[in-house]
Design a protein around this motif. Structure first.
Motif, PDB file in Angstrom:
ATOM      1  N   MET A  52      41.174 -17.870 -50.816  1.00 41.41           N
ATOM      2  CA  MET A  52      40.597 -16.929 -51.759  1.00 41.41           C
ATOM      3  C   MET A  52      40.899 -15.499 -51.278  1.00 41.41           C
ATOM      4  SD  MET A  52      36.639 -16.474 -52.968  1.00 41.41           S
ATOM      5  CE  MET A  52      36.585 -18.118 -53.613  1.00 41.41           C
ATOM      6  N   ALA A  53      41.321 -14.670 -52.169  1.00 43.68           N
ATOM      7  CA  ALA A  53      41.647 -13.279 -51.850  1.00 43.68           C
ATOM      8  C   ALA A  53      40.369 -12.484 -51.580  1.00 43.68           C
ATOM      9  CB  ALA A  53      42.413 -12.641 -52.993  1.00 43.68           C
ATOM     10  N   SER A  54      40.470 -11.541 -50.658  1.00 38.90           N
ATOM     11  CA  SER A  54      39.317 -10.691 -50.339  1.00 38.90           C
ATOM     12  C   SER A  54      39.144  -9.627 -51.418  1.00 38.90           C
ATOM     13  CB  SER A  54      39.522 -10.011 -48.983  1.00 38.90           C
ATOM     14  OG  SER A  54      40.526  -9.027 -49.071  1.00 38.90           O
ATOM     15  N   ILE A  55      38.024  -8.967 -51.386  1.00 39.45           N
ATOM     16  CA  ILE A  55      37.763  -7.863 -52.317  1.00 39.45           C
ATOM     17  C   ILE A  55      38.862  -6.814 -52.186  1.00 39.45           C
ATOM     18  CG2 ILE A  55      36.215  -5.920 -52.804  1.00 39.45           C
ATOM     19  CD1 ILE A  55      33.925  -7.701 -51.883  1.00 39.45           C
ATOM     20  N   ARG A  56      39.168  -6.487 -50.946  1.00 37.56           N
ATOM     21  CA  ARG A  56      40.192  -5.478 -50.663  1.00 37.56           C
ATOM     22  C   ARG A  56      41.531  -5.849 -51.305  1.00 37.56           C
ATOM     23  NH1 ARG A  56      39.374  -5.480 -45.653  1.00 37.56           N
ATOM     24  NH2 ARG A  56      38.225  -3.543 -45.559  1.00 37.56           N
ATOM     25  N   GLU A  57      41.931  -7.092 -51.144  1.00 35.32           N
ATOM     26  CA  GLU A  57      43.207  -7.542 -51.718  1.00 35.32           C
ATOM     27  C   GLU A  57      43.194  -7.493 -53.240  1.00 35.32           C
ATOM     28  OE1 GLU A  57      44.618 -10.781 -48.371  1.00 35.32           O
ATOM     29  OE2 GLU A  57      43.049 -11.329 -49.776  1.00 35.32           O
ATOM     30  N   LYS A  58      42.098  -7.915 -53.832  1.00 34.46           N
ATOM     31  CA  LYS A  58      42.018  -7.900 -55.299  1.00 34.46           C
ATOM     32  C   LYS A  58      42.022  -6.481 -55.850  1.00 34.46           C
ATOM     33  CE  LYS A  58      40.363 -12.437 -56.252  1.00 34.46           C
ATOM     34  NZ  LYS A  58      39.714 -13.239 -57.255  1.00 34.46           N
ATOM     35  N   ILE A  59      41.358  -5.573 -55.160  1.00 40.10           N
ATOM     36  CA  ILE A  59      41.363  -4.173 -55.594  1.00 40.10           C
ATOM     37  C   ILE A  59      42.774  -3.617 -55.480  1.00 40.10           C
ATOM     38  CG2 ILE A  59      40.594  -1.844 -54.977  1.00 40.10           C
ATOM     39  CD1 ILE A  59      37.846  -3.103 -54.346  1.00 40.10           C
ATOM     40  N   TYR A  60      43.433  -3.875 -54.363  1.00 43.38           N
ATOM     41  CA  TYR A  60      44.809  -3.403 -54.163  1.00 43.38           C
ATOM     42  C   TYR A  60      45.738  -3.938 -55.259  1.00 43.38           C
ATOM     43  CZ  TYR A  60      49.426  -2.877 -52.109  1.00 43.38           C
ATOM     44  OH  TYR A  60      50.747  -2.563 -51.916  1.00 43.38           O
ATOM     45  N   LEU A  61      45.642  -5.223 -55.542  1.00 44.55           N
ATOM     46  CA  LEU A  61      46.499  -5.827 -56.572  1.00 44.55           C
ATOM     47  C   LEU A  61      46.199  -5.262 -57.953  1.00 44.55           C
ATOM     48  CD1 LEU A  61      46.503  -9.541 -55.359  1.00 44.55           C
ATOM     49  CD2 LEU A  61      48.384  -7.880 -55.221  1.00 44.55           C
ATOM     50  N   ARG A  62      44.924  -5.023 -58.236  1.00 42.91           N
ATOM     51  CA  ARG A  62      44.550  -4.469 -59.549  1.00 42.91           C
ATOM     52  C   ARG A  62      45.070  -3.045 -59.714  1.00 42.91           C
ATOM     53  NH1 ARG A  62      43.701  -5.776 -64.713  1.00 42.91           N
ATOM     54  NH2 ARG A  62      42.036  -4.539 -65.617  1.00 42.91           N
ATOM     55  N   ILE A  63      45.013  -2.249 -58.650  1.00 40.18           N
ATOM     56  CA  ILE A  63      45.546  -0.886 -58.697  1.00 40.18           C
ATOM     57  C   ILE A  63      47.034  -0.934 -59.003  1.00 40.18           C
ATOM     58  CG2 ILE A  63      46.077   1.148 -57.285  1.00 40.18           C
ATOM     59  CD1 ILE A  63      43.356   0.657 -55.870  1.00 40.18           C
ATOM     60  N   ARG A  64      47.753  -1.829 -58.346  1.00 41.48           N
ATOM     61  CA  ARG A  64      49.197  -1.971 -58.591  1.00 41.48           C
ATOM     62  C   ARG A  64      49.469  -2.473 -60.008  1.00 41.48           C
ATOM     63  NH1 ARG A  64      52.730  -4.540 -54.131  1.00 41.48           N
ATOM     64  NH2 ARG A  64      54.233  -3.746 -55.614  1.00 41.48           N
ATOM     65  N   GLU A  65      48.677  -3.446 -60.450  1.00 40.81           N
ATOM     66  CA  GLU A  65      48.846  -4.012 -61.793  1.00 40.81           C
ATOM     67  C   GLU A  65      48.683  -2.944 -62.866  1.00 40.81           C
ATOM     68  OE1 GLU A  65      46.372  -7.089 -64.678  1.00 40.81           O
ATOM     69  OE2 GLU A  65      46.169  -7.273 -62.508  1.00 40.81           O
ATOM     70  N   LEU A  66      47.706  -2.064 -62.690  1.00 40.08           N
ATOM     71  CA  LEU A  66      47.435  -1.018 -63.673  1.00 40.08           C
ATOM     72  C   LEU A  66      48.336   0.199 -63.498  1.00 40.08           C
ATOM     73  CD1 LEU A  66      43.523  -1.141 -63.698  1.00 40.08           C
ATOM     74  CD2 LEU A  66      45.090  -2.099 -65.406  1.00 40.08           C
ATOM     75  N   GLY A  67      49.032   0.281 -62.364  1.00 44.98           N
ATOM     76  CA  GLY A  67      49.910   1.420 -62.105  1.00 44.98           C
ATOM     77  C   GLY A  67      49.157   2.718 -61.890  1.00 44.98           C
ATOM     78  N   ILE A  68      47.961   2.617 -61.328  1.00 41.29           N
ATOM     79  CA  ILE A  68      47.128   3.791 -61.092  1.00 41.29           C
ATOM     80  C   ILE A  68      47.452   4.371 -59.720  1.00 41.29           C
ATOM     81  CG2 ILE A  68      44.754   4.612 -60.783  1.00 41.29           C
ATOM     82  CD1 ILE A  68      43.848   2.328 -62.573  1.00 41.29           C
ATOM     83  N   LYS A  69      47.541   5.681 -59.635  1.00 43.48           N
ATOM     84  CA  LYS A  69      47.734   6.337 -58.344  1.00 43.48           C
ATOM     85  C   LYS A  69      46.379   6.492 -57.665  1.00 43.48           C
ATOM     86  CE  LYS A  69      51.811   8.887 -59.697  1.00 43.48           C
ATOM     87  NZ  LYS A  69      52.438  10.201 -59.834  1.00 43.48           N
TER      88      LYS A  69
END
Length: 79
Positions: free
Chosen positions: A1-18
């Motif tokens: 299971m991915a950690s909170i940190r990993e999911k946040i990082y992936l979501r930021i990349r997915e959305l293309g947010i700086k």
């Protein structure tokens, strides 16, 4: 299971947010602190974590599942 940190990082990349833009939306989190959190070098306050997840469209779910008694990260669910 991915950690909170990993999911946040992936979501930021997915959305293309700086990180600069994300921190500007939050108003309470410095870019340096977010960057260090995403690299696993520091933690961030729960209030900031909650706000960050709200902006990214993620949910923390049951707080007892997010942090165990040692305040270690456990899980995060997508909405």
């Amino acid at each position: 299971m991915a950690s909170i940190r990993e999911k946040i990082y992936l979501r930021i990349r997915e959305l293309g947010i700086k990180q600069n833009d994300l921190c500007a939306k939050m108003g309470s989190l410095k870019v340096q602190n977010l960057s260090a959190y995403l690299r696993g070098k520091r933690t961030i306050p729960y209030d900031d974590l909650e706000k960050l997840c709200m902006i990214l469209g993620l949910t923390l779910g049951d707080v007892n599942k997010v942090y165990n008694s040692n305040r270690e990260e456990v899980c995060l669910e997508n909405e």
